[in-house]
Scaffold this active site. Structure first.
Site, short mmCIF file in Angstrom:
data_model
loop_
_atom_site.label_atom_id
_atom_site.label_comp_id
_atom_site.label_asym_id
_atom_site.label_seq_id
_atom_site.Cartn_x
_atom_site.Cartn_y
_atom_site.Cartn_z
N THR A 63 -3.56 -13.99 -3.14
CA THR A 63 -2.72 -12.81 -3.27
C THR A 63 -1.59 -12.81 -2.24
OG1 THR A 63 -4.69 -11.62 -4.00
CG2 THR A 63 -2.77 -10.29 -3.47
N TYR A 69 -3.82 -4.27 -4.06
CA TYR A 69 -5.06 -4.88 -4.57
C TYR A 69 -5.57 -6.00 -3.66
CZ TYR A 69 -2.06 -8.27 -7.31
OH TYR A 69 -1.16 -9.21 -7.74
N GLU A 70 -6.76 -6.46 -3.96
CA GLU A 70 -7.44 -7.44 -3.08
C GLU A 70 -7.54 -6.93 -1.65
OE1 GLU A 70 -9.17 -10.14 -5.29
OE2 GLU A 70 -9.13 -10.38 -3.12
N GLY A 71 -7.74 -5.62 -1.50
CA GLY A 71 -7.80 -4.99 -0.17
C GLY A 71 -6.41 -4.57 0.26
N GLN A 78 -6.97 -4.91 5.19
CA GLN A 78 -6.74 -6.20 5.87
C GLN A 78 -6.64 -5.98 7.38
OE1 GLN A 78 -6.88 -8.83 3.96
NE2 GLN A 78 -6.74 -7.63 2.07
#
Lengths: 607, 607
Positions: B299, B443-445, B450
């Site tokens: 990502t 998305y993806e955290g 993060q």
């Protein structure tokens, strides 16, 4: 689904407590029209209209967009009815002369009304907003006959207006305008050319549209000195003042845009359309500049509008969405997780939006007073006083427009970010705010144009930096006055350092620019942003100063919490937002070498 | 209309000159598969496919979007054909085992292929991209039978896969997952629940879709320790390996999103769908974490993809659009105005995009080597080595994902800004890049997730700051090695100071967090951004070091200009971007008081 609640508490705090609007209004020549009851009625009436009529059309207008067919533009469902209510409420004439049917109230009230309207529904607000540019031009430069013909309709709102500047080949650089004006025997002109990006250029809300068009007379000098202004109505006015023959100006299409989709952005084709010269030949661009400051501050409002709307959208979500536990321990122990407002980083995003909205609002409400005074001088025909206030406002304008729209876009993105993945989904309405906010750094002069206006024209050319010396002297005076206020200590200290830094940066750019003029452009946006952060810090300190007085006085105990929150938010601004100024300060004084030293062909190697 | 040209010169510079990929590949256990010819063939084949097949579908896919009717999703025109070419080219199997039909090439090559594909058309790339998570899970945790059943189809690309994590009430906080798995007599499970935001969850590109679903077994412990993984195929596999009976997983709708509109984001309803446990019961979340780093770096690629595409879109416009004169004098004297690339501020926007794209690419190509080594260890079953590389990569992951996606979004906005008002118009394609880029920080955290992973888990909890000490020691070693390189002097000096500052900030947060745990969340995003700016500075210095060697060696005289431009761009980065680190440094060490001190009810007074 976003909703809107007018932040009347904050608006009144700024008007009544921070900037002493009631006293200010007494100094204006139309003071007799305005008392506290009138102001309250307007604020509450505008709030009601915005919350209940405009806000519900915000998302639906985006979903539906404007329709274009065979030159006809239809606004989204409900917009026509909402506009009719606007006309019936007499909202368009708020600060226009009584002789044309207006209420002759100060411009600042109009701006505050526009802020509420723009926050509730920016796209809708574009339609009446564009009329203002048109009305201001006609009022200032029109013949008595032109005023009589157009102003009553425009002030009533039954006709609307536009400003037709941009052409396909030029926007910022209006010296490249090609639209032609050929004189007719009857004193009118045939206007021929194509104008693009004309907001409210065609729509179904009013019975007529009055275009103010930039065009060239035959044999006009090249460039900016050969541009004249023309009134080109969609329908030529009848002798009885009503709508007559259709003029040869046609909407070729409307743009498909990222956002503000309920606002029709027209391509207008003028094909020997009948136009009427307004103002002096070849002085059109100069005339346009007369209202540049107020037009740009009107756009600066978009920054705080979207910051406010985004904040109002993300706050309830942050209180209700549950995810993980706060690092300092469970806050909602009976729930499967804590509300995300308990996570410091989510608070950072919320408070950044709030600090931008309220800090920016203070900056604008202060500038609005200058605009009042400027307009008052214009009305009284006091050219010297007009110019003095215009100059003063001219310093704030690029900072407000450039800085607040950049921050407004940032705020809208924070609001969306609070929602996590849900922020990306249309239904929530948060991504629309981001898309709508995005235009604000582009139109009415991009951020780069504002920045060059600030550092180039306002700071270096006209004043050799004096304007910064004067402004920082004003800030330092404030600091001196509040040096012993325990609530303000850290603000005073930071501001004092920043004032010194602001002057130092200005001098360094001034000196560097003597040898390398590209430095000015290279430094411009960093200088603008630095200036904006410092200015906003000053306005936060001013708000904190008033709040601390109220707390110390102990009056208004029932709203003491409001004042405490103001000071906390000022703290937040100084803690978490103001430090960014340092990166801009450092970049602004960097030589332009790494920007300009790269040959154009080195910008790419593969393509 | 945007186009795409794969930046092969830059890609080869990083692979061959900066990071010595050929040598690196020799250390991997599948080294025998890979030689320079293979690499070249893959790079050029991927470039060709991306430029000529995927890029032309970028804007049309956005305009058309995905269609949903009665549970069936149809991708935009041309996507099915493009996907067929992808399958025929064997692109899905690039770095998957030969036993399943793949080519067993290193993961890094796959990532570079994905970068090109994602830059040409991010929405399209989501479909095969999601399969990777599914394939990795089955390869690592599946039974031999599960591998045989699913892997050949997935590796061929004729089946695709998804990861079904998010539910309406939870995304980040997967401990709240409610989807249930009830055991059947035959060893399978009935899966019931609703999953949302499932990218590639339903579409018409493949004959089957293999969902990896997070669900709870009966009596599973609450929270994250009670989650198991299940394979739930859209069509149950036949005994002959083909597609059999339709399973009870249905697409309820697809989301209307701000961007990546050609990528279908599905709501999936599992209604006693047949599922097969994969991996150990209740260890599902742990299993998911195995591939967290590579998924997140996948990502992070979106950041550089959109920066690159936006740069490629805005560069030709800046060369061709004429507006005003450069401050240092006419550059195109025969034209009515100069091309805007001659304005320093426009260059600032162009070079910011370029610096982000190329700086970020370097960061990712370095991390890709760590991923290669990690995967190699996994393949060889060397758990200790796997964990060592996973830890190492775990430090880069949140920085790359969080920082590069934030900067990618910024870059996309610069590209749009170069176009002025035209940037807001859909036809130019620039606003699409902004909309598409916006998802990457969500998305993806999210960036906040993060940031907390970095400062909380990686820096403070697992290493008490040692990870920063180690990393800065590595940077200082580099500085020592190049201390006498005249091209690098100012980079070395800045990096040295920043290393000291990075450690100092870490220690201050560590100490403050002992008394006030909210400090960690309060500081997290500023710490992440500071870390990102310093890390990117280091990667710019590394690129400049190689470029300076080449210049000094005098070889490659025909491309010497490429190296000069690299050093100039490094200069630009240190001049104009790196200074932002100072604002983040200051905010990161501010106490959390102004964030946490405000009671929830003080967040608003009017609403």
């Amino acid at each position: 689904m976003t909703t809107y609640k007018a932040p009347l508490r904050d608006i009144r705090f700024l008007m009544n407590e921070v900037f002493h609007y009631p006293e200010h209004y007494k100094t204006l020549s139309n003071a007799e029209n305005i008392d506290q009851d009138t102001v309250d009625m307007i604020l509450e009436g505008a709030a009601d209209y915005c919350e209940n009529v405009l806000a519900p059309l915000y998302q639906t207008g985006d979903d539906e967009g404007c329709h274009f067919k065979d030159g006809v533009v239809t606004t989204p469902k409900g917009y026509k009815e909402a506009y009719e209510q606007f006309v019936q409420g007499g909202w368009q004439g708020l600060s226009y002369p009584e002789e044309f049917g207006g209420q002759d109230l100060p411009m600042s009230l109009n701006l505050i009304k526009s802020e509420m309207m723009g926050t509730a529904n920016w796209s809708f607000t574009m339609y009446p907003g564009l009329s203002m540019g048109c009305m201001n031009t006609i009022m200032q430069f029109g013949t008595p006959e032109q005023k009589t013909t157009y102003m009553p309709h425009l002030v009533a709102g039954t006709w609307s207006g536009t400003m037709c500047l941009t052409e396909p080949q030029c926007g910022t650089d209006l010296g490249q305008v090609k639209t032609k004006a050929e004189p007719n025997a009857d004193g009118s002109y045939d206007i021929t050319g194509t104008k693009i990006f004309i907001s409210a250029g065609e729509h179904d809300l009013t019975e007529n549209i009055v275009h103010i068009v930039l065009a060239r007379l035959p044999n006009a000098p090249q460039g900016t000195k050969g541009i004249s202004l023309f009134i080109v109505p969609k329908f030529l006015p009848n002798t009885d003042g009503g709508v007559g023959e259709r003029n040869a100006v046609n909407c070729g299409s409307i743009e498909h845009k990222m956002g503000i989709k309920a606002s029709a952005t027209a391509v207008l084709n003028f094909d020997q359309a009948k136009g009427f010269l307004i103002g002096e030949p070849n002085k059109g661009l100069h005339a346009m500049f007369t209202f540049m400051n107020t037009a740009r501050i009107g756009t600066a409002v978009q920054g705080i509008a979207h910051a406010e709307l985004s904040y109002q959208g993300s706050l309830p979500y942050a209180k209700q969405r549950m995810s993980m536990r706060a690092l300092s321990g469970k806050k909602d122990p009976d729930k499967p997780a804590d509300a995300i407002i308990h996570h410091a980083d989510v608070r950072r995003m919320l408070l950044t939006q709030k600090a931008i909205a309220e800090g920016g609002r203070a900056m604008i409400y202060y500038a609005a007073q200058l605009a009042d005074k400027m307009n008052d001088a214009l009305k009284r025909g006091d050219q010297a006083e007009f110019e003095a206030y215009d100059d003063k406002l001219g310093f704030y304008t690029p900072i407000l427009k450039g800085f607040l729209t950049e921050l407004g876009f940032e705020a809208a993105n924070h609001g969306m970010q609070v929602f996590g993945g849900h922020g990306y989904i249309k239904e929530w309405g948060m991504e629309q705010i981001v898309r709508d906010a995005r235009i604000s750094t582009l139109y009415e002069g991009t951020t780069g144009v504002q920045a060059l206006d600030l550092i180039g024209r306002k700071v270096l050319l006209s004043s050799k930096g004096k304007i910064i010396r004067d402004y920082t002297a004003e800030i330092l005076k404030f600091c001196g006055r509040h040096a012993r206020n325990k609530y303000l200590r850290r603000f005073i200290w930071d501001l004092t350092k920043l004032c010194a830094q602001w002057n130092a940066i200005t001098v360094r750019i001034f000196l560097a620019a003597r040898k390398d003029r590209d430095v000015v452009s290279a430094a411009s946006v960093d200088f603008l942003m630095f200036s904006g952060y410092v200015m906003m810090a000053y306005f936060w300190a001013q708000q904190a100063a008033i709040a601390s007085e109220k707390i110390e006085a102990g009056d208004g105990a029932e709203t003491i919490e409001f004042y405490k929150a103001k000071i906390k938010l000022a703290d937040f601004y100084f803690d978490r937002i103001l430090p960014r100024s340092q990166g801009h300060a450092e970049s602004a004084v960097t030589p332009s070498k790494s920007l300009i030293g790269l040959p154009v062909e080195h910008f790419s190697f593969d393509y």
